[in-house]
Design a protein around this motif. Structure first.
Motif, PDB file in Angstrom:
ATOM      1  N   ILE A 130       0.831  -1.201   0.000  1.00 37.65           N
ATOM      2  CA  ILE A 130       0.000   0.000   0.000  1.00 37.65           C
ATOM      3  C   ILE A 130       0.870   1.257   0.000  1.00 37.65           C
ATOM      4  O   ILE A 130       0.621   2.210  -0.752  1.00 37.65           O
ATOM      5  CB  ILE A 130      -0.958  -0.014   1.213  1.00 37.65           C
ATOM      6  N   LYS A 131       1.907   1.271   0.828  1.00 37.41           N
ATOM      7  CA  LYS A 131       2.781   2.443   0.901  1.00 37.41           C
ATOM      8  C   LYS A 131       3.517   2.681  -0.414  1.00 37.41           C
ATOM      9  O   LYS A 131       3.728   3.827  -0.825  1.00 37.41           O
ATOM     10  CB  LYS A 131       3.785   2.283   2.039  1.00 37.41           C
ATOM     11  N   SER A 132       3.931   1.610  -1.075  1.00 31.32           N
ATOM     12  CA  SER A 132       4.654   1.784  -2.340  1.00 31.32           C
ATOM     13  C   SER A 132       3.730   2.355  -3.410  1.00 31.32           C
ATOM     14  O   SER A 132       4.159   3.148  -4.258  1.00 31.32           O
ATOM     15  CB  SER A 132       5.263   0.459  -2.800  1.00 31.32           C
ATOM     16  N   ILE A 133       2.453   1.970  -3.378  1.00 27.91           N
ATOM     17  CA  ILE A 133       1.474   2.558  -4.308  1.00 27.91           C
ATOM     18  C   ILE A 133       1.319   4.049  -4.027  1.00 27.91           C
ATOM     19  O   ILE A 133       1.325   4.884  -4.932  1.00 27.91           O
ATOM     20  CB  ILE A 133       0.112   1.849  -4.164  1.00 27.91           C
ATOM     21  N   GLN A 134       1.197   4.377  -2.749  1.00 29.26           N
ATOM     22  CA  GLN A 134       1.036   5.784  -2.378  1.00 29.26           C
ATOM     23  C   GLN A 134       2.273   6.603  -2.737  1.00 29.26           C
ATOM     24  O   GLN A 134       2.158   7.762  -3.135  1.00 29.26           O
ATOM     25  CB  GLN A 134       0.743   5.878  -0.881  1.00 29.26           C
ATOM     26  N   ALA A 152      -7.726   4.370  -6.957  1.00 32.67           N
ATOM     27  CA  ALA A 152      -8.871   5.073  -6.371  1.00 32.67           C
ATOM     28  C   ALA A 152      -8.863   4.923  -4.856  1.00 32.67           C
ATOM     29  O   ALA A 152      -9.168   5.879  -4.118  1.00 32.67           O
ATOM     30  CB  ALA A 152     -10.179   4.528  -6.948  1.00 32.67           C
ATOM     31  N   ALA A 153      -8.483   3.726  -4.386  1.00 35.90           N
ATOM     32  CA  ALA A 153      -8.380   3.525  -2.933  1.00 35.90           C
ATOM     33  C   ALA A 153      -7.244   4.352  -2.351  1.00 35.90           C
ATOM     34  O   ALA A 153      -7.357   4.905  -1.248  1.00 35.90           O
ATOM     35  CB  ALA A 153      -8.163   2.045  -2.633  1.00 35.90           C
ATOM     36  N   ALA A 154      -6.152   4.468  -3.099  1.00 34.47           N
ATOM     37  CA  ALA A 154      -4.986   5.209  -2.606  1.00 34.47           C
ATOM     38  C   ALA A 154      -5.230   6.715  -2.557  1.00 34.47           C
ATOM     39  O   ALA A 154      -4.538   7.433  -1.830  1.00 34.47           O
ATOM     40  CB  ALA A 154      -3.778   4.916  -3.498  1.00 34.47           C
ATOM     41  N   ASP A 213      -9.020   4.143   9.576  1.00 32.93           N
ATOM     42  CA  ASP A 213      -8.916   2.783   9.006  1.00 32.93           C
ATOM     43  C   ASP A 213      -8.223   2.894   7.652  1.00 32.93           C
ATOM     44  O   ASP A 213      -8.846   2.855   6.594  1.00 32.93           O
ATOM     45  CB  ASP A 213     -10.310   2.170   8.860  1.00 32.93           C
ATOM     46  N   ALA A 214      -6.900   3.036   7.690  1.00 29.76           N
ATOM     47  CA  ALA A 214      -6.133   3.401   6.492  1.00 29.76           C
ATOM     48  C   ALA A 214      -6.203   2.379   5.373  1.00 29.76           C
ATOM     49  O   ALA A 214      -5.988   2.718   4.203  1.00 29.76           O
ATOM     50  CB  ALA A 214      -4.673   3.641   6.882  1.00 29.76           C
ATOM     51  N   SER A 215      -6.484   1.118   5.705  1.00 26.44           N
ATOM     52  CA  SER A 215      -6.496   0.084   4.672  1.00 26.44           C
ATOM     53  C   SER A 215      -7.903  -0.269   4.198  1.00 26.44           C
ATOM     54  O   SER A 215      -8.071  -1.128   3.324  1.00 26.44           O
ATOM     55  CB  SER A 215      -5.822  -1.190   5.192  1.00 26.44           C
ATOM     56  N   ALA A 216      -8.927   0.379   4.738  1.00 24.40           N
ATOM     57  CA  ALA A 216     -10.315  -0.033   4.516  1.00 24.40           C
ATOM     58  C   ALA A 216     -10.681  -0.088   3.039  1.00 24.40           C
ATOM     59  O   ALA A 216     -11.333  -1.043   2.585  1.00 24.40           O
ATOM     60  CB  ALA A 216     -11.260   0.908   5.257  1.00 24.40           C
ATOM     61  N   LEU A 217     -10.305   0.918   2.266  1.00 24.06           N
ATOM     62  CA  LEU A 217     -10.730   0.973   0.876  1.00 24.06           C
ATOM     63  C   LEU A 217     -10.065  -0.118   0.033  1.00 24.06           C
ATOM     64  O   LEU A 217     -10.637  -0.571  -0.963  1.00 24.06           O
ATOM     65  CB  LEU A 217     -10.438   2.353   0.292  1.00 24.06           C
TER      66      LEU A 217
END
Length: 468
Positions: free
Chosen positions: A407-411, A426-428, A435-439
């Motif tokens: 997730i962090k690498s995507i961001q 879209a989630a990023a 809840d940072a991972s919810a999407l």
């Protein structure tokens, strides 16, 4: 000098080998779909070794589904290319000459069908990457919205995808009274033979239930596990080939000394003596497959996203950082608890081998290359082990850490090369501090229900995100 004259030269350096069989006597027996670096450094090498041991009708017809570039290069080099094996002991090159024809399916699809229809074709192998199969992550069957699947259902006689080509080839063989070919998947899918069998039967059933019944009764879909680290070729690769061979090889590739192929011995009309090159034939491939997918490929996913976050270009760069090596070792310890007994494998030694292979200073394996299509790789590399770990009541923090890294690498990058890229980006784009991972967990079919509903483990993912 050309590749052809080089291969027949008696003045090759000691660190360059050439085919020892008469290439003019080769006949097509295998169609391979996916003329990428991995096939050239793996199945083609095993097949050449088999033919050198026991000559037979096992010439390879190399098919690329879309890009004509490697096909043109192979044609210009008369079916020859080099595989450069790199290690601390120095470089050596093997000239591979087992390919007898080369086709870009997008340009000559009819010729591909002709080979698939021929009784001379005994085996079809393929390395096309996980996303090319048109596998629905929710149902495990065909994704009817996948572009290739959609096209091949609408126009079955002119296929564009791997499943469409397999089914059309089988249709024509049945019409002509030929046996099916053996379908041997060489991609990193769990129980890959069973997966491809389901996809082929589902498409066949849509076309003709009697065709599906014939494939069920007569067809063979052995599982296999493949392993060799093969980085994408670079300008340095080509220059290294010139230094070793004295000729320009547009298809030269670099790889490591290690290679492994575990195959379920279940073939319709014979097979090459692949064991001559070190292949292992087994009754059940799944234990080897699970070991490799979770230990090697899962660790690769961890390493890749560590590298992206810390601007480390190659796997070897990540493995030069003791702190990161320790994270890989901890990950492997958690994975081992999820594995079945693997016949003939000493797992502590295998893990040490992997660490040494990852750290090989001569192999330039880009972290960005490994990170491609991560959404397609997570289920077999990370998520299945996570589910089993949680079900057994064990700690699954290391798996939460890998998801957080991803997730962090995507961001960090703001883009990614992934078939589900739009949904993931879209989630990023939205950050929920509670809840940072919810999407990401809300993306349909990306995570299995037992992980979507595992609130405590999802909290671990969020905790790891906060630390990063």
């Amino acid at each position: 000098m050309t590749m052809e004259t080089l291969s027949s030269s008696s003045l090759l350096p000691d660190n360059v080998s050439q085919p020892t069989y008469n290439r003019k006597l080769l006949k097509p027996g295998i169609v391979h779909i996916g003329l990428g670096a991995f096939h050239r450094a793996h199945q083609a090498v095993f097949t050449q070794k088999a033919i050198e041991k026991t000559f037979g009708p096992w010439g390879i017809v190399a098919v690329n589904l879309r890009s004509p570039e490697p096909v043109k290069a192979l044609q210009q080099q008369e079916g020859l290319y080099s595989v450069i094996t790199r290690s601390a002991d120095g470089d050596k090159a093997d000239i591979i000459g087992v390919t007898v024809d080369w086709i870009c399916a997008a340009e000559r699809g009819g010729d591909v069908i002709a080979y698939l229809s021929s009784p001379d074709t005994r085996i079809v192998t393929f390395t096309v990457s996980e996303k090319a199969y048109g596998l629905d992550p929710v149902t495990g069957g065909l994704d009817l919205q996948h572009p290739a699947i959609k096209a091949d259902m609408a126009n079955p006689h002119t296929p564009v995808g791997v499943v469409g080509f397999l089914v059309e080839g089988l249709v024509r063989r049945r019409e002509r009274g030929h046996l099916p070919f053996t379908i041997l998947c060489c991609d990193n899918l769990p129980s890959n033979g069973h997966v491809v069998r389901r996809l082929v039967l589902e498409m066949a059933e849509q076309r003709d239930p009697e065709l599906a019944r014939w494939i069920t009764e007569e067809g063979k879909f052995p599982c296999s596990m493949v392993d060799r680290i093969v980085p994408a070729a670079t300008a340095e690769t080509r220059q290294r080939a010139i230094s070793l061979l004295g000729v320009d090889d547009r298809l030269a590739i670099e790889t490591e000394p290690f290679m492994q192929w575990i195959i379920e011995d279940d073939f319709i009309s014979g097979r090459p003596a692949w064991e001559a090159g070190g292949a292992v034939f087994a009754t059940h491939v799944e234990p080897y497959e699970k070991m490799k997918l979770r230990l090697l490929n899962g660790s690769h996913t961890l390493i890749a996203h560590l590298g992206i976050l810390h601007d480390l270009e190659f796997v070897r760069d990540v493995m030069a950082v003791p702190e990161f090596v320790a994270k890989v070792e901890r990950h492997m310890e958690a994975v081992v608890a999820t594995l079945d007994p693997v016949p003939g494998i000493d797992l502590p030694f295998y893990r040490k081998q992997l660490l040494d292979r990852f750290a090989n200073p001569t192999i330039a394996h880009r972290t960005e290359q490994i990170a491609l299509d991560t959404s397609q790789k997570l289920p077999q590399r990370i998520l299945s082990a996570t589910s089993e770990t949680l079900a057994a009541g064990r700690d699954a923090t290391t798996f939460a850490y890998v998801i957080a890294l991803w997730i962090k690498s995507i961001q960090k990058r703001g883009d990614l090369d992934d078939p589900r890229g739009q949904e993931i980006l879209a989630a990023a784009a939205i950050t929920d501090p509670t809840d940072a991972s919810a999407l990401y967990f809300a993306i349909p079919g990306l995570f299995p229900p037992e992980l979507v509903n595992a609130r405590s483990w999802r909290d671990q993912v969020n905790a790891e995100l906060a630390k990063l």
